[in-house]
Scaffold this active site. Structure first.
Site: not given
Length: 246
Positions: A4-6, A49, A73, A77, A122
């Site tokens: 779980a994380a933002r 991460s 972020y 972490k 395409g």
């Protein structure tokens, strides 16, 4: 197993993103880890991460590199990793840290999904001149690595980088996506400097950097120490990912 994380948010609009990342990704993680230790849990597997290592360079990242997180972020972490190691020292809780690169699989979103849609429709893509190296990780391979790290005695106290195998370039990824769809990709060789200039003009500098830049890892540590081998090839992972693409 704590995932779980933002997660990383492009163009974050909150007033203080650093505080919110720290609240969700650092403080909440350490609170859960302390409660786990108090409850007698033996091992805590934390999915961090690769951004803790940095934002990309010309050589592969390794677990022994000095951490170089750049955005809120990644910093949150990294702070969680440091706090978990301290809790492990104080309580004996076995901590395993995994640092995955971009994870893809059914339900993938953001740039990967947009790229897949462009290939499916395409559209001619101006990305044929890009010569970069990026590591990817299929969801099934991440799950398998997590499972192994909950059980293997030699995983305790370790940090591992993960990937599917050899890094690929953005044009190679486009060809892989097209092949999984049974299509022929349309790519034009637009110079990377022009792509970067266009990205700066329209406020998409970071998005273009992710398409043109390199970020790859050396995952020998988990392979040699734990005997891990990704059970899914990238080709198989792309086919599974695109099976639900609308």
């Amino acid at each position: 197993v704590h995932l779980a994380a933002r997660v990383h948010v492009m163009d974050d609009q909150v007033d203080n993103p650093s505080a919110l990342y720290r609240l969700m990704n650092t403080d909440a993680t350490l609170n859960i880890a302390r409660q786990a230790a108090e409850a007698g849990v033996k091992r805590f597997v934390f999915v961090s991460s690769v951004k803790v290592n940095g934002e990309g360079r010309a050589t592969a990242y390794r677990e022994t590199d000095t951490a170089a997180p750049e955005d809120p972020y990644a910093i949150s972490k990294w702070e969680a990793e440091q706090g978990l190691r301290q809790i492990s020292t104080e309580t004996g809780l076995e901590v395993v840290i995994l640092r995955p690169p971009l994870v893809y699989g059914p339900g993938v979103k953001a740039n990967f999904l947009r790229l897949a849609h462009a290939v499916k429709r395409g559209w001619p893509l101006p990305l044929g001149a890009i010569c970069n190296r990026r590591s990817l990780l299929y969801l099934g391979n991440l799950v398998d690595a997590i499972r192994l790290c909950t059980e293997h005695p030699d995983a305790a106290g370790q940090t591992f980088l993960l990937d599917d195998g050899e890094p690929i370039s953005t044009p190679e990824l486009i060809r892989g996506l097209a092949g999984a769809m049974g299509r022929t990709p349309l790519m034009q060789r637009v110079p990377v400097r022009l792509l970067e200039a266009a990205g700066a003009l329209i406020g998409k500098r970071a998005a273009v950097a992710r398409l043109t830049g390199s970020l790859f890892v050396d995952s020998k540590a988990i392979r040699s120490r734990l005997g891990w081998k990704p059970p899914f090839s990238m080709e198989a992972g792309l086919k599974q990912t695109l099976a639900e693409l609308k």
